[in-house]
Motif scaffolding. Sequence first.
Motif, short mmCIF file in Angstrom:
data_model
loop_
_atom_site.label_atom_id
_atom_site.label_comp_id
_atom_site.label_asym_id
_atom_site.label_seq_id
_atom_site.Cartn_x
_atom_site.Cartn_y
_atom_site.Cartn_z
N SER A 55 33.46 27.72 64.47
CA SER A 55 34.43 27.43 63.63
C SER A 55 34.22 28.22 62.32
CB SER A 55 34.15 25.87 63.14
OG SER A 55 32.92 25.59 62.30
N LEU A 56 33.16 29.03 62.14
CA LEU A 56 32.95 29.94 61.30
C LEU A 56 33.60 31.22 61.22
CD1 LEU A 56 29.05 29.19 60.84
CD2 LEU A 56 30.90 28.17 59.39
N LEU A 57 33.95 31.48 62.40
CA LEU A 57 34.72 32.75 62.76
C LEU A 57 36.16 32.71 62.50
CD1 LEU A 57 32.58 33.57 66.00
CD2 LEU A 57 32.07 34.08 63.51
N ASP A 58 36.62 33.98 62.18
CA ASP A 58 38.22 34.02 61.95
C ASP A 58 38.95 34.12 63.33
OD1 ASP A 58 38.04 36.98 62.52
OD2 ASP A 58 38.29 37.31 60.60
N PRO A 59 40.13 34.35 63.55
CA PRO A 59 40.88 34.52 64.89
C PRO A 59 40.37 35.88 65.29
CG PRO A 59 42.61 33.61 63.32
CD PRO A 59 41.24 33.96 62.57
N HIS A 60 39.84 36.84 64.80
CA HIS A 60 39.68 37.99 65.31
C HIS A 60 37.92 38.14 65.72
CE1 HIS A 60 43.59 39.56 63.98
NE2 HIS A 60 43.30 39.05 62.85
N GLY A 61 37.31 37.08 65.43
CA GLY A 61 36.02 36.96 65.86
C GLY A 61 34.83 37.30 64.81
N PHE A 62 35.48 37.78 63.43
CA PHE A 62 34.39 38.05 62.27
C PHE A 62 34.23 36.62 61.60
CE2 PHE A 62 36.89 41.95 62.87
CZ PHE A 62 35.76 42.95 62.68
N ILE A 63 32.89 36.59 60.94
CA ILE A 63 32.59 35.55 60.23
C ILE A 63 33.40 35.64 58.94
CG2 ILE A 63 30.79 34.77 58.50
CD1 ILE A 63 28.77 36.15 60.29
N GLU A 64 34.30 34.61 58.56
CA GLU A 64 35.28 34.52 57.35
C GLU A 64 34.57 34.36 56.18
OE1 GLU A 64 38.77 31.49 55.88
OE2 GLU A 64 37.54 30.92 57.55
N ALA A 65 34.71 35.51 55.30
CA ALA A 65 33.61 35.36 54.14
C ALA A 65 34.71 35.90 52.87
CB ALA A 65 32.68 36.46 54.30
N PRO A 66 34.75 34.72 52.04
CA PRO A 66 35.63 35.01 50.96
C PRO A 66 34.75 35.82 49.87
CG PRO A 66 34.78 32.65 50.98
CD PRO A 66 34.78 33.12 52.22
N ILE A 67 35.60 36.60 49.06
CA ILE A 67 34.76 37.07 47.82
C ILE A 67 35.45 36.57 46.50
CG2 ILE A 67 34.70 39.48 46.63
CD1 ILE A 67 34.89 40.60 49.41
N GLY A 68 34.68 36.36 45.52
CA GLY A 68 35.28 35.82 44.51
C GLY A 68 33.85 35.67 43.40
N ALA A 69 34.07 34.52 42.48
CA ALA A 69 33.30 34.32 41.54
C ALA A 69 33.14 32.86 41.10
CB ALA A 69 33.81 35.08 40.21
N LEU A 70 32.01 32.49 40.26
CA LEU A 70 32.15 31.29 39.86
C LEU A 70 32.02 31.06 38.31
CD1 LEU A 70 31.25 28.29 40.97
CD2 LEU A 70 28.96 28.54 39.98
N LEU A 71 33.23 30.43 38.03
CA LEU A 71 33.39 30.11 36.49
C LEU A 71 32.68 28.99 35.96
CD1 LEU A 71 34.95 30.63 33.91
CD2 LEU A 71 36.71 29.02 34.66
N VAL A 72 31.70 28.93 35.12
CA VAL A 72 30.97 27.86 34.39
C VAL A 72 31.43 27.68 32.84
CG1 VAL A 72 28.82 26.85 34.00
CG2 VAL A 72 29.09 28.51 35.94
N GLU A 73 32.04 26.33 32.74
CA GLU A 73 32.56 26.32 31.44
C GLU A 73 31.54 25.21 30.63
OE1 GLU A 73 37.26 26.75 31.26
OE2 GLU A 73 36.54 25.90 33.06
N TYR A 74 31.31 25.42 29.36
CA TYR A 74 30.50 24.45 28.78
C TYR A 74 31.22 24.39 27.21
CZ TYR A 74 26.37 22.32 26.20
OH TYR A 74 25.76 21.33 25.43
N GLU A 75 31.71 23.19 26.89
CA GLU A 75 32.28 23.19 25.73
C GLU A 75 33.39 24.37 25.49
OE1 GLU A 75 29.17 23.08 22.56
OE2 GLU A 75 28.77 20.85 23.28
N ASP A 76 33.34 25.30 24.71
CA ASP A 76 34.21 26.36 24.58
C ASP A 76 33.93 27.65 25.07
OD1 ASP A 76 36.15 24.62 22.92
OD2 ASP A 76 35.09 24.93 21.12
N SER A 77 32.77 27.61 25.73
CA SER A 77 32.14 28.89 26.22
C SER A 77 32.18 29.08 27.67
CB SER A 77 30.51 29.06 25.60
OG SER A 77 30.29 28.95 24.51
N ALA A 78 32.23 30.43 28.24
CA ALA A 78 32.62 30.49 29.40
C ALA A 78 31.68 31.74 29.95
CB ALA A 78 33.88 30.87 29.77
N LEU A 79 31.05 31.14 31.21
CA LEU A 79 30.34 32.04 32.07
C LEU A 79 30.87 32.34 33.34
CD1 LEU A 79 27.30 33.45 32.89
CD2 LEU A 79 26.86 31.08 33.64
#
Length: 285
Positions: A55-79
């Motif tokens: 279930s971790l593989l896509d239809p072509h047999g590769f590991i499905e791996a997104p790319i992105g970031a994690l937004l962390v918000e604290y009060e008015d500040s953003a990481l």
Amino acid sequence: MPLITGTPTPPPPVLPSLRLGRHTVTAIPDGSVQLHPLRWLPESTADDWAGDNASLLDPHGFIEAPIGALLVEYEDSALLIDTGFGPHDIPAADTIDTIGALRGGALPHALRRTGRTLEDIDTVAFTHLHDDHVGWAFRSGPAGRFPFSRATFVASREEWADWTMPPEVSVPARTAGHGEEIFPGVTARLTPGHTRGHTSYVIDTGEHRLIAFGDVFHTPAQFARPDWPVSMDTLPEQAVRTRYELLPELTRPDTLAFGIHFGQGQLGRVVEEDGALRWGPHSEL
């Protein structure tokens, strides 16, 4: 009244987000990469990718791996932890043999769905300085305008020292030492192996915490086999030690995690079930 024809465009999926005390964390997509399972994890076998791991593989047999970031918000500040791959689309024929297609470009639009823009980010913290984690960071826009105009960039001393691609623009940068707070409630944890200076980030609210572990783990299959070497790890033996050291932290009942390349849900927790460790994604929380 004119007749409306055609199929309505479905709304974009809701971005996975969690509230942790006074912090809000949101997974921000940028694109994806296909990881060749037997080349990325060369001690794994075809049998290892049958059964539950299929279930971790896509239809072509590769590991499905997104790319992105994690937004962390604290009060008015953003990481922002990592910045995706950037506006590139590379077909499998033009990448290296451990991966298939590699694409990015969605991060600015996805970030705007949270009410933020690149210009709103106060701190950008890198787990490491590989292309799929720094893609939007060092780009100058039209007329040389820099998108992260107010951000300070953070990485470990070793990561800055080993980086061979100089930034296109001059940016405020600082080093992150082990246990150092780099944003309110967020501390750096050195987790070397994938690179010499690879760093995870721990968001601790007192009652709960979340560990953004970057490329310590690329797929949930590694929870059962942290001993598997990764072909792209700079220090393979150290990387194995780091995975074993981090697992007890990830299995604490107060701990959530962000698996940046986890295709079945980047926000979740590591849970023990029938004596085995598995990933419980955000949708199951």
